[in-house]
Enzyme design. Structure first.
Site, short mmCIF file in Angstrom:
data_model
loop_
_atom_site.label_atom_id
_atom_site.label_comp_id
_atom_site.label_asym_id
_atom_site.label_seq_id
_atom_site.Cartn_x
_atom_site.Cartn_y
_atom_site.Cartn_z
N ASN A 9 33.95 57.89 83.03
CA ASN A 9 34.60 59.51 82.94
C ASN A 9 34.53 59.26 80.94
O ASN A 9 35.32 59.20 80.95
CB ASN A 9 35.83 59.59 84.08
CG ASN A 9 35.82 61.79 84.17
OD1 ASN A 9 35.48 61.72 83.17
ND2 ASN A 9 35.60 61.37 84.94
N LYS A 12 37.90 60.98 80.74
CA LYS A 12 39.34 60.13 80.79
C LYS A 12 38.48 59.99 79.11
O LYS A 12 40.41 59.62 78.77
CB LYS A 12 38.91 59.67 81.51
CG LYS A 12 39.37 60.43 83.06
CD LYS A 12 38.90 58.84 84.56
CE LYS A 12 39.80 59.61 85.14
NZ LYS A 12 40.69 58.46 86.34
N ASP A 70 45.64 54.11 88.56
CA ASP A 70 45.24 54.49 90.47
C ASP A 70 46.24 55.68 90.80
O ASP A 70 47.24 55.03 89.88
CB ASP A 70 45.12 52.78 91.10
CG ASP A 70 45.24 52.85 91.40
OD1 ASP A 70 42.96 53.90 91.78
OD2 ASP A 70 45.14 53.09 93.16
N SER A 71 45.77 56.15 91.58
CA SER A 71 46.22 57.71 91.84
C SER A 71 46.09 57.60 93.00
O SER A 71 45.34 56.94 93.97
CB SER A 71 46.94 58.55 91.13
OG SER A 71 44.83 59.30 90.71
N GLY A 178 41.09 67.56 95.60
CA GLY A 178 41.62 67.05 96.60
C GLY A 178 42.58 67.19 97.53
O GLY A 178 42.40 68.45 97.68
N TYR A 179 44.45 66.85 97.61
CA TYR A 179 45.23 67.32 98.12
C TYR A 179 45.68 68.66 97.28
O TYR A 179 46.86 68.80 98.17
CB TYR A 179 46.00 65.77 98.82
CG TYR A 179 45.36 64.94 99.09
CD1 TYR A 179 44.84 65.34 101.06
CD2 TYR A 179 44.80 63.61 98.53
CE1 TYR A 179 43.96 63.71 101.38
CE2 TYR A 179 44.03 62.64 99.43
CZ TYR A 179 43.73 62.78 100.68
OH TYR A 179 43.39 61.68 101.36
N ASP A 180 45.50 69.17 96.52
CA ASP A 180 46.17 69.86 95.52
C ASP A 180 46.31 70.89 96.56
O ASP A 180 47.39 71.89 96.45
CB ASP A 180 45.29 70.25 94.43
CG ASP A 180 46.00 69.07 92.90
OD1 ASP A 180 45.96 68.01 94.01
OD2 ASP A 180 45.36 69.32 91.89
N ARG A 205 50.41 62.18 86.76
CA ARG A 205 49.36 61.67 85.85
C ARG A 205 50.20 61.51 85.10
O ARG A 205 50.26 61.30 84.02
CB ARG A 205 48.42 61.78 86.00
CG ARG A 205 47.35 61.26 84.97
CD ARG A 205 45.90 61.89 85.16
NE ARG A 205 45.09 61.12 86.60
CZ ARG A 205 45.22 61.07 87.55
NH1 ARG A 205 45.74 62.76 87.95
NH2 ARG A 205 44.94 60.78 88.57
#
Length: 225
Positions: A9, A12, A70-71, A178-180, A205
């Protein structure tokens, strides 16, 4: 100093360059593509720490300083699920809506007092065996814990960041990913309702990266003194 982020990425890579710019002079952050790693890294760990170390061990095994993160989301009443399977909770192909729908289904009969959750992020750095920083004194670590790769002999540390909150009954907000939209945090908003600055001030993060940057600077400064 060349560091390889176990990612392809580009965003990143730029982010990591910026994050570490004040820690070490002449720092260059490379990607997996830059060192010729082909294919995906198989993440078979049972924890964020294990998966982060697995990814960092790939460049470290090739003689580079390796960094990986990793998260995911951990819901207390679900025994920590979706955990390391956060991105593929509802199965392949990955789909945020399917993942969120499955989470809501799993929590359908769970009341307000049992919907606590945390976003978790773990960052790991591994110094290859024989490198200058490999033999760092682990007593200088303030936030991190020692991490080692038995196969290559690489040695480093991991930092963990957590953001507590709870899971709502329906999605709110149009930002994030995502789950935000389901994750309600201490700012009385979901992650999907936060501005980028607000999210960066409390996110899992951001906390992990801040601790990581701090301890890496301590290791480098201790070696130079």
């Amino acid at each position: 100093m060349k560091i390889v982020l176990a990612s392809r990425n580009k965003h990143k890579i730029v982010e990591m360059n910026t994050l570490l710019s004040g820690v070490c002079e002449d720092l260059e952050v490379l990607s997996l593509d830059d060192i010729g790693v082909i294919g995906d890294i198989e993440e078979g760990g049972e924890s964020f720490e294990e998966n982060s170390k697995i990814k960092a061990s790939v460049p470290a095994g090739l003689g580079y300083i390796g960094i990986a993160d990793d998260s995911g989301l951990s819901v207390d009443s679900l025994g920590g699920e979706p955990g390391v399977y956060s991105a593929r909770y509802a199965g392949e192909p990955c789909d945020d809506k399917k993942n969120n729908d499955k989470l809501l289904c799993e929590l359908e009969k769970i009341g307000d007092n049992q919907r606590s959750a945390s976003f978790v992020s773990v960052v790991t750095i591994l110094f290859p065996k024989g490198s200058e920083l490999h033999s760092f004194d682990e007593s200088v670590l303030e936030y991190g814990v020692l991490a080692t790769d038995e196969k290559s002999g690489a040695r480093g540390f991991s930092c963990r960041g957590e953001c507590p909150g709870k899971i709502l009954y329906e999605e709110r907000g149009s930002g994030g990913f995502g789950y935000d939209p389901l994750f309600y945090c201490e700012l009385d908003k979901t992650f999907a309702e936060l501005t980028p600055d607000e999210k960066n001030s409390i996110s899992h993060r951001a906390k992990a990266m801040s601790a990581f940057r701090h301890d890496l600077a301590r290791i480098i400064n201790n070696k130079e003194s």
